[in-house]
Design an enzyme around this catalytic site. Structure first.
Site, mmCIF file in Angstrom:
data_model
loop_
_atom_site.group_PDB
_atom_site.id
_atom_site.type_symbol
_atom_site.label_atom_id
_atom_site.label_comp_id
_atom_site.label_asym_id
_atom_site.label_seq_id
_atom_site.Cartn_x
_atom_site.Cartn_y
_atom_site.Cartn_z
ATOM 1 N N ASP A 60 0.745 -1.135 -0.062
ATOM 2 C CA ASP A 60 0.138 -0.036 0.152
ATOM 3 C C ASP A 60 1.043 1.065 0.041
ATOM 4 O O ASP A 60 1.785 1.635 0.881
ATOM 5 C CB ASP A 60 -0.943 0.137 1.171
ATOM 6 C CG ASP A 60 -1.822 1.318 1.242
ATOM 7 O OD1 ASP A 60 -1.485 2.276 0.588
ATOM 8 O OD2 ASP A 60 -2.930 1.180 1.888
ATOM 9 N N LYS A 93 -14.509 10.346 -8.336
ATOM 10 C CA LYS A 93 -15.542 10.384 -9.469
ATOM 11 C C LYS A 93 -16.075 11.723 -9.490
ATOM 12 O O LYS A 93 -16.143 12.643 -8.523
ATOM 13 C CB LYS A 93 -16.694 9.340 -9.307
ATOM 14 C CG LYS A 93 -16.329 7.848 -9.362
ATOM 15 C CD LYS A 93 -15.638 7.346 -10.532
ATOM 16 C CE LYS A 93 -15.220 6.100 -10.616
ATOM 17 N NZ LYS A 93 -14.043 5.754 -11.545
ATOM 18 N N GLN A 103 -11.175 15.348 -0.718
ATOM 19 C CA GLN A 103 -10.564 15.148 -2.043
ATOM 20 C C GLN A 103 -9.171 15.080 -2.318
ATOM 21 O O GLN A 103 -8.464 14.619 -2.793
ATOM 22 C CB GLN A 103 -11.703 15.416 -3.276
ATOM 23 C CG GLN A 103 -12.968 14.990 -3.201
ATOM 24 C CD GLN A 103 -13.834 15.016 -4.440
ATOM 25 O OE1 GLN A 103 -13.375 15.504 -5.444
ATOM 26 N NE2 GLN A 103 -15.244 15.332 -4.390
ATOM 27 N N SER A 137 -0.173 11.785 -16.460
ATOM 28 C CA SER A 137 -1.701 11.872 -16.893
ATOM 29 C C SER A 137 -1.474 13.046 -17.684
ATOM 30 O O SER A 137 -0.637 13.849 -17.823
ATOM 31 C CB SER A 137 -2.527 11.945 -15.979
ATOM 32 O OG SER A 137 -3.939 12.511 -16.766
ATOM 33 N N ALA A 189 -8.218 17.938 -7.884
ATOM 34 C CA ALA A 189 -7.165 17.507 -7.375
ATOM 35 C C ALA A 189 -6.382 16.491 -7.871
ATOM 36 O O ALA A 189 -5.142 16.276 -7.694
ATOM 37 C CB ALA A 189 -7.814 16.935 -5.770
ATOM 38 N N TYR A 190 -7.016 15.461 -8.676
ATOM 39 C CA TYR A 190 -6.180 14.502 -9.649
ATOM 40 C C TYR A 190 -5.189 15.244 -10.392
ATOM 41 O O TYR A 190 -4.136 14.753 -10.478
ATOM 42 C CB TYR A 190 -7.280 13.802 -10.524
ATOM 43 C CG TYR A 190 -6.600 13.004 -11.276
ATOM 44 C CD1 TYR A 190 -6.437 11.706 -10.848
ATOM 45 C CD2 TYR A 190 -6.567 13.122 -12.578
ATOM 46 C CE1 TYR A 190 -5.751 10.773 -11.688
ATOM 47 C CE2 TYR A 190 -5.840 12.074 -13.545
ATOM 48 C CZ TYR A 190 -5.509 10.719 -12.915
ATOM 49 O OH TYR A 190 -4.955 9.909 -13.790
ATOM 50 N N LYS A 194 -1.076 15.059 -10.244
ATOM 51 C CA LYS A 194 -0.397 14.547 -11.315
ATOM 52 C C LYS A 194 0.633 15.430 -11.959
ATOM 53 O O LYS A 194 1.801 15.301 -12.438
ATOM 54 C CB LYS A 194 -1.331 14.037 -12.808
ATOM 55 C CG LYS A 194 -2.059 12.664 -12.266
ATOM 56 C CD LYS A 194 -0.965 11.481 -11.876
ATOM 57 C CE LYS A 194 -1.874 10.404 -11.700
ATOM 58 N NZ LYS A 194 -1.342 9.036 -11.403
ATOM 59 N N VAL A 226 -7.626 5.497 -21.054
ATOM 60 C CA VAL A 226 -7.875 4.084 -20.955
ATOM 61 C C VAL A 226 -9.127 3.473 -20.244
ATOM 62 O O VAL A 226 -9.583 4.197 -19.231
ATOM 63 C CB VAL A 226 -6.509 3.478 -20.359
ATOM 64 C CG1 VAL A 226 -6.358 2.054 -20.524
ATOM 65 C CG2 VAL A 226 -5.348 3.967 -20.944
HETATM 66 N N1 LIG Z 1 -7.158 5.190 -17.149
HETATM 67 C C1 LIG Z 1 -6.573 6.265 -17.834
HETATM 68 O O1 LIG Z 1 -7.356 6.793 -18.811
HETATM 69 C C2 LIG Z 1 -5.777 6.939 -17.619
HETATM 70 C C3 LIG Z 1 -5.006 8.172 -17.967
HETATM 71 C C4 LIG Z 1 -4.051 9.004 -17.700
HETATM 72 C C5 LIG Z 1 -3.356 8.415 -16.486
HETATM 73 N N2 LIG Z 1 -3.871 7.303 -15.747
HETATM 74 C C6 LIG Z 1 -2.978 6.705 -14.659
HETATM 75 O O2 LIG Z 1 -2.695 5.412 -14.963
HETATM 76 C C7 LIG Z 1 -2.483 4.701 -13.728
HETATM 77 C C8 LIG Z 1 -3.258 3.159 -13.689
HETATM 78 O O3 LIG Z 1 -4.731 3.894 -13.841
HETATM 79 P P1 LIG Z 1 -5.999 2.682 -14.010
HETATM 80 O O4 LIG Z 1 -6.865 3.381 -14.829
HETATM 81 O O5 LIG Z 1 -5.313 1.593 -14.332
HETATM 82 O O6 LIG Z 1 -6.645 3.051 -12.792
HETATM 83 P P2 LIG Z 1 -7.433 1.694 -11.802
HETATM 84 O O7 LIG Z 1 -8.141 0.863 -12.880
HETATM 85 O O8 LIG Z 1 -8.325 2.437 -11.067
HETATM 86 O O9 LIG Z 1 -6.425 1.036 -11.068
HETATM 87 C C9 LIG Z 1 -5.626 1.850 -10.074
HETATM 88 C C10 LIG Z 1 -4.602 0.884 -9.257
HETATM 89 O O10 LIG Z 1 -4.107 1.430 -8.384
HETATM 90 C C11 LIG Z 1 -4.347 0.832 -7.039
HETATM 91 N N3 LIG Z 1 -4.258 1.527 -5.933
HETATM 92 C C12 LIG Z 1 -4.796 2.720 -5.545
HETATM 93 N N4 LIG Z 1 -4.274 3.237 -4.332
HETATM 94 C C13 LIG Z 1 -3.572 2.532 -3.844
HETATM 95 C C14 LIG Z 1 -2.690 2.397 -2.904
HETATM 96 N N5 LIG Z 1 -2.897 3.191 -1.733
HETATM 97 N N6 LIG Z 1 -1.591 1.445 -2.487
HETATM 98 C C15 LIG Z 1 -1.388 0.705 -3.617
HETATM 99 N N7 LIG Z 1 -2.438 0.462 -4.948
HETATM 100 C C16 LIG Z 1 -3.431 1.692 -5.011
HETATM 101 C C17 LIG Z 1 -5.725 0.172 -7.225
HETATM 102 O O11 LIG Z 1 -5.786 -0.821 -6.165
HETATM 103 P P3 LIG Z 1 -7.343 -1.307 -5.659
HETATM 104 O O12 LIG Z 1 -7.983 -2.111 -6.691
HETATM 105 O O13 LIG Z 1 -7.243 -1.690 -4.366
HETATM 106 O O14 LIG Z 1 -8.097 0.196 -5.459
HETATM 107 C C18 LIG Z 1 -5.638 -0.408 -8.715
HETATM 108 O O15 LIG Z 1 -4.723 -1.581 -8.609
HETATM 109 C C19 LIG Z 1 -2.720 5.820 -12.616
HETATM 110 O O16 LIG Z 1 -1.666 6.144 -11.997
HETATM 111 C C20 LIG Z 1 -3.670 6.686 -13.504
HETATM 112 O O17 LIG Z 1 -3.675 7.885 -12.635
HETATM 113 C C21 LIG Z 1 -4.959 6.667 -16.202
#
Ligand SMILES: NC(=O)c1ccc[n+]([C@@H]2O[C@H](COP(=O)([O-])OP(=O)(O)OC[C@H]3O[C@@H](n4cnc5c(N)ncnc54)[C@H](OP(=O)(O)O)[C@@H]3O)[C@@H](O)[C@H]2O)c1
Length: 290
Positions: A60, A93, A103, A137, A189-190, A194, A226
């Site tokens: 974590d 969200k 947040q 991001s 905040a997001y 980033k 994504v």
């Molecule tokens: N999806 C997009 O379009 C997008 C765009 C730009 C950047 N990103 C970045 O890409 C990365 C992955 O995003 P995603 O879309 O795959 O998100 P996701 O599906 O929500 O997955 C996020 C992951 O982070 C884990 N996590 C959250 N808090 C944590 C903590 N305190 N310790 C350890 N693990 C933790 C979650 O675990 P749990 O399952 O336990 O919650 C999950 O495994 C993130 O950094 C996100 O900001 C995503």
């Protein structure tokens, strides 16, 4: 000598696919880490069905004890780290009802201070030619900060980690007081978390350049828009204009994996990379299309 890779937040989404692709391409052991042990082990089982062999460890990123236990484990078992991918993050969200100050605090705690906690613990284990990837991001581009004076501070080449921590804490305080917009911060905040990650990348690379260990490299990356839980799989109306360009998690993992496997003595370091692997000018007035 076995090389070691670590991915945070590997149980689902982009992180899961990063682990999958590293298992296919990296000559070494890949650690899928997750804050929830059951979810992490289920993800490992899923990858084992594909004939892959990731290892698992609980992590974590926002918990001191968890980070220290993992650090001690890696240190005693291998005393090395060759790839670190800081993927774990959260995003409230659009319709979340939590007060904005909460947040801000929660988001920064994981996305910025949690990422830093992992780096501070694990950087001593990095070996020459190690590659670090921070998942930023499109929202982590400097242009997402409305205030010119804040942009000037964040882009100051002499900014230190302590200065940046202070700016991130200032954002949290102003978010709690409801004065963040007049202070020049965005209503996201997001995005602030980033921008913090992208800024930290530049500071970390400067430290790496002075490090006695050869060729340590860190980059931040926008993985694309994504289809994951974080984006509610594109269902939210807030994402409607991006829906057509939505990528699979496997496609979203490609740029982070490309950066993790950059060849020795690469020039791509301390940069902000887009999902098509191009270097984007973080100081520019706007980003390429998402
Ligand atoms: N999806 C997009 O379009 C997008 C765009 C730009 C950047 N990103 C970045 O890409 C990365 C992955 O995003 P995603 O879309 O795959 O998100 P996701 O599906 O929500 O997955 C996020 C992951 O982070 C884990 N996590 C959250 N808090 C944590 C903590 N305190 N310790 C350890 N693990 C933790 C979650 O675990 P749990 O399952 O336990 O919650 C999950 O495994 C993130 O950094 C996100 O900001 C995503």
């Amino acid at each position: 000598m076995t090389r070691i890779a670590v991915v945070t937040g590997g149980n689902k989404g982009i992180g899961f696919c990063i682990v999958k692709q590293l298992c296919q391409k990296f000559n070494g052991i890949v650690y899928l880490t997750a804050r929830n042990t059951n979810l992490g082990q289920a993800a490992v089982t899923e990858l084992e069905k594909l004939g892959l062999k990731p290892h698992f460890h609980q992590l974590d990123v926002s918990d001191d004890d968890s980070v220290n236990v993992f650090k001690e484990y890696l240190s005693k078992t291998y005393n090395r780290l060759d790839i670190l991918i800081n993927n774990a993050a959260i995003a409230f969200k659009m319709d979340a009802t939590d007060p904005f100050g909460i947040q801000a605090e929660e988001t920064l705690k994981i996305n910025y201070f949690g990422l830093k906690k992992v780096c501070n613990a694990l950087y001593p284990l990095l070996k020459p030619h190690a590659r670090v990837v921070h998942l930023s991001s499109g929202a982590g581009h400097l242009s997402k900060i409305p205030g010119a004076s804040l942009r000037a501070k964040l882009s100051d080449p002499d900014l230190t980690e302590e200065d940046l921590d202070k700016l991130m804490n200032d954002f949290i305080s102003s978010a709690k007081a409801g004065t963040h917009v007049e202070a020049g911060w965005p209503q996201s905040a997001y995005s602030v978390s980033k921008v913090g990650v992208s800024t930290l990348t530049r500071i970390h690379q400067k430290l790496f350049d002075k490090d006695a260990r050869e060729d340590l490299v860190v980059n931040s990356v926008h993985p694309g828009f994504v289809d994951t839980d974080m984006t509610s799989h594109g269902r939210s109306s807030a994402f409607s204009r991006y829906r057509a360009s939505m990528m699979t998690p496997d496609r979203g993992a490609q740029a982070p994996v490309y950066l993790a496997l950059l060849p020795p003595n690469t020039d791509i370091k301390g940069k902000y990379i887009w999902s098509d692997n191009t270097v984007v000018d973080w100081l520019a007035e706007s980003t390429p299309p998402l």
